[in-house]
Design an enzyme around this catalytic site. Structure first.
Site, PDB file in Angstrom:
ATOM      1  CG  ASP A  29      87.814  51.018  38.752  1.00  0.00           C
ATOM      2  OD1 ASP A  29      86.631  51.375  38.876  1.00  0.00           O
ATOM      3  OD2 ASP A  29      88.638  51.633  38.047  1.00  0.00           O
ATOM      4  CB  VAL A  94      80.681  52.778  32.641  1.00  0.00           C
ATOM      5  CG1 VAL A  94      80.156  51.645  31.783  1.00  0.00           C
ATOM      6  CG2 VAL A  94      82.187  52.922  32.476  1.00  0.00           C
ATOM      7  CG  HIS A  98      79.494  50.704  37.666  1.00  0.00           C
ATOM      8  ND1 HIS A  98      78.920  51.337  36.586  1.00  0.00           N
ATOM      9  CD2 HIS A  98      80.352  51.594  38.220  1.00  0.00           C
ATOM     10  CE1 HIS A  98      79.412  52.556  36.476  1.00  0.00           C
ATOM     11  NE2 HIS A  98      80.285  52.754  37.470  1.00  0.00           N
TER      12      HIS A  98
END
Ligand code: 5GP
Length: 105
Positions: A29, A94, A98
């Protein structure tokens, strides 16, 4: 529209890739919230968990199995957290699913 993660997968945008297999990628990240903060990202662009179908069940299983493998490989498997953000219009930054893997070990 392509997400930033699709551009990372295609190498259009640089990222620290720690693992890759046919259907997913694992990156560090960019703004870590723990000592270890990885993102397990399917190559298939699925905006949110709400968009999953039964056809994605093997992919989701692979995401968790890869999380487990990486936690073991990094020797953080005694304590780690896995989560998806699902608030599509708020917490989720986003729009490409994920799995977050975080550990402070
Ligand atoms: P979300 O809130 O959507 O579940 O989390 C998105 C995560 O992606 C955040 O933790 C954020 O720091 C990370 N992120 C956003 N853009 C990039 C990027 O371009 N590269 C990397 N490596 N991580 C990113």
């Amino acid at each position: 529209m392509s997400s930033i993660f699709t551009k990372i997968i295609s190498r259009e945008i640089k990222s620290e890739i720690v693992y890759e297999q046919d259907n997913l990628i694992v990156i560090k990240d960019i703004n870590p919230k723990a000592k270890t903060h990885l993102l397990i990202i399917p190559k298939k662009e699925i905006p949110t968990i709400n968009d999953l179908t039964i056809n994605d069940k093997d992919l989701i299983a692979d995401m968790f199995l890869v999380a487990k493998k990486i936690a073991k490989d990094l020797n953080i498997d005694a304590w780690y957290r896995l989560h998806f953000n699902v608030w599509a219009l708020w917490w989720q930054e986003v729009m490409h699913i994920h799995l977050h893997l975080l550990s402070d070990i």
